[in-house]
Design an enzyme around this catalytic site. Structure first.
Site, PDB file in Angstrom:
ATOM      1  CE1 TYR A  44       8.824  33.795   5.717  1.00 28.10           C
ATOM      2  CE2 TYR A  44       8.754  34.365   8.028  1.00 28.10           C
ATOM      3  CZ  TYR A  44       9.104  34.625   6.651  1.00 28.10           C
ATOM      4  OH  TYR A  44      10.229  35.480   6.580  1.00 28.10           O
ATOM      5  CB  ALA A  70      25.038  32.756   4.523  1.00 26.55           C
ATOM      6  N   GLY A  93      22.913  29.274   7.578  1.00 25.33           N
ATOM      7  CA  GLY A  93      23.639  28.353   8.099  1.00 25.33           C
ATOM      8  C   GLY A  93      25.048  28.292   7.555  1.00 25.33           C
TER       9      GLY A  93
END
Length: 351
Positions: free
Chosen positions: A61, A215, A217
């Site tokens: 990330y 999902a 958003g």
């Protein structure tokens, strides 16, 4: 906040986990958020205030920035929470800067420990399958980290069913540390995990951590049939996780979520989260947010329990066809099914 056992381990984790893909927000993860140290400190504080005790990240990330921000934001409070991170994805351009070799796992773990500013990782997860490294090597490296005290528990993420069972068999055969959990995509938008991954978790005693339970958003209520999505929405970019295979069914699901949410005076996102938290073997759902308002709303799902009728409505609208051999088992084997089998097949058995 409810605390649940992580599989057969003795570790108790909150039913909601704080996701941190948006911490740092560079490269491909920029679309998820661009949260710096102060923003991370506030989000961590909000999560802890409602009882969240697990923070999930990954070395990839923002190429380590998420881990660094967590380490700085937590400071002396590190031991008050559980930290989960992951290894597997490329962290450089070299031939050994990715994968699940002993070399990369040990090197990546040491780097994550430095970035997180900690002497141990509570849950160290392999981020993806590596079909070119023997499982004996991968699991042996993970076991050595557990034996050294640098890692407390290990988990898998994004494995297929046969990958997971082969790994568990290898651990048992060689008396190595066993996966305590798996982190998977599972939501009303796509219930594929119910075919193999959920039954394996029930049968083998694994906890399930769910990534993207709304999902990406899609199930938040802002995407509606015939209505243009708000500017800046993730799915208006190149982001395609999760892929959408049946747009009509997706909008039917969203409409049902919105209806149930209105009746309860809560958001569609909270209903979607409560639904997934109620499914068999699910230990915790991972929520991350670009804004503190979104996070506050998601955290509100911690106290929401859906009725049997509401769950049945959502089960029906999100139903997926039974794949082979499951439709055949439902037709012919209903007299001798285990609890793991029934987690998928029970609604399909002849009445």
């Amino acid at each position: 906040m409810e605390y649940r056992q992580l599989g057969r381990s003795g570790l108790r984790v909150s039913a909601i986990t704080l996701g941190t893909m948006g911490f740092g927000g560079s490269g491909w993860s920029k679309v998820v958020g661009e949260i710096g140290v102060e923003g991370a400190r506030r989000q961590i504080g909000m999560a802890r205030d409602v009882g969240v005790n697990l923070i999930d990240t990954a070395d990839v990330y923002s190429q380590g920035a998420s881990e660094e921000i967590i380490g700085r934001a937590l400071g002396s409070d590190r031991d008050d929470v559980l930290l989960a991170t992951k290894v597997r994805m490329p962290m450089g351009d070299g031939p050994n800067d990715a994968g699940l070799s002993r070399h990369h796992i040990i090197e990546a773990a040491e780097a994550s420990l430095r970035r997180l500013n900690t002497d141990h990782i509570d849950l160290y997860q392999v981020h993806e399958w590596d079909g070119q490294t023997p499982l004996e090597e991968t699991l042996g490296a993970l076991d050595s980290l557990v034996q050294s005290g640098k890692v407390r528990y290990i988990g898998a993420s994004n494995y297929a069913g046969w990958h997971l069972m082969k790994a568990l068999w290898t651990s048992d055969r060689l008396d190595l540390s066993r996966f305590a959990s798996q982190q998977i995509y599972y939501s009303l938008q796509a219930r594929d995990a119910e075919n193999e991954l959920v039954p394996i978790s029930i049968d083998q005693g694994l906890g399930i951590l769910v990534w993207s339970p709304i999902a990406g958003g899609l199930l938040s209520g802002k995407y509606r049939r015939g209505v243009e999505a708000p500017a800046g929405s993730r799915h208006l970019s190149d982001w395609n996780e999760p892929p959408i295979h049946d747009e009509n069914q997706l909008y039917d699901i969203i409409e049902t979520l919105v209806e149930i949410g209105k009746a309860r005076a809560v958001s569609a996102a909270q209903i979607a989260l409560a639904y997934t938290m109620a499914k068999p073997a699910v230990t915790s759902v991972i929520v991350g947010a670009r804004t503190e308002e979104q996070l506050a709303d998601n955290l509100g799902a911690a106290t929401l329990t859906l009725s049997d009728e509401e769950i049945e409505r959502l089960d029906t609208v999100s139903a997926q066809r039974l794949m082979y051999p499951f439709w055949h088992q439902a037709k012919t084997s209903g007299d001798r099914l285990s609890p793991a089998d029934l987690s998928l097949l029970e609604p399909h058995l002849p009445r």
